[in-house]
Design a protein around this motif. Structure first.
Motif, PDB file in Angstrom:
ATOM      1  N   LYS A   1      -2.065  -2.308  -2.476  1.00  0.00           N
ATOM      2  CA  LYS A   1      -0.690  -1.511  -2.768  1.00  0.00           C
ATOM      3  C   LYS A   1      -0.340  -0.644  -1.657  1.00  0.00           C
TER       4      LYS A   1
ATOM      5  N   HIS B   1      -3.136  -1.138   2.797  1.00  0.00           N
ATOM      6  CA  HIS B   1      -2.630  -2.173   3.547  1.00  0.00           C
ATOM      7  C   HIS B   1      -1.367  -1.800   4.110  1.00  0.00           C
ATOM      8  N   ARG B   2      -0.507  -1.334   3.028  1.00  0.00           N
ATOM      9  CA  ARG B   2       0.918  -0.889   3.526  1.00  0.00           C
ATOM     10  C   ARG B   2       0.960   0.000   4.696  1.00  0.00           C
TER      11      ARG B   2
END
Length: 186
Positions: free
Chosen positions: A49, A52-53
């Motif tokens: 969440k 990686h964002r």
């Protein structure tokens, strides 16, 4: 240089070894096995969440890196010396990462509301009970550290994992934080 000024720190527990370099993203209050299990699951989810964002995939290495430059040291509260992170995009991303992960745990009711993430990494921590050593650290912090190292470039670190560690009277074999769960950053 700090060890030369305070010989009692050489090889001692107050001086955190390089492999213990870390940021504290938050304080969790885990009372039951189900809370520990929930914290582990939330940590795993935070990589998808949040990490990686925020952190782009490097096209050459096909990895993501949480990396920062350290610039300067500070003594907060008299008993802990921290490496400061250099201002810029990497620091801003680290702050957003830390705050976002903390919010996930806060929404689950596992955190303390008084904690606020700071992008600093402890290198020396002296217990309040060690009065002579604590006084010497405070003296050195006000002179040498403030004058010579408050804005000094102190290197770069790439962090490879996020951990849940127990700190209340629990330690690993090395005498430092007991690791309860690790998630690789990749």
């Amino acid at each position: 240089e700090i060890e030369n000024l305070i010989p009692d720190l050489v090889g001692s527990r107050p001086m955190l070894p390089p492999e213990q370099l870390h940021f504290t993203l938050g304080r969790l209050y885990l009372q039951t096995e189900s809370e520990v299990a929930l914290a582990k699951r939330l940590l795993e989810e935070s990589i998808e969440k949040v990490f990686h964002r925020l952190y782009a995939l490097d096209s050459e290495t096909a990895t993501r890196q949480l990396a920062v430059n350290f610039k300067g040291v500070q003594n907060y509260g008299g008993n802990t010396v921290f490496l400061e992170t250099e201002r810029g995009l990497e620091r801003d991303l680290l702050i957003e990462f830390g705050n976002s992960v903390y919010e996930l745990f806060q929404e689950a009711g596992l955190t303390s509301k008084e904690f606020r993430f700071q992008p600093v990494a402890p290198i020396i921590r002296v217990r309040q009970s060690k009065k002579p050593l604590l006084l010497r650290l405070q003296q050195v912090s006000q002179t040498l550290l403030a004058e010579k190292y408050s804005q000094a470039p102190l290197g770069r670190a790439i962090f490879s994992s996020v951990d849940i560690s127990a700190v209340a009277d629990q330690t690993d074999e090395d005498g430092y934080y007991k690791n309860l769960h690790t998630v690789a950053l990749n």
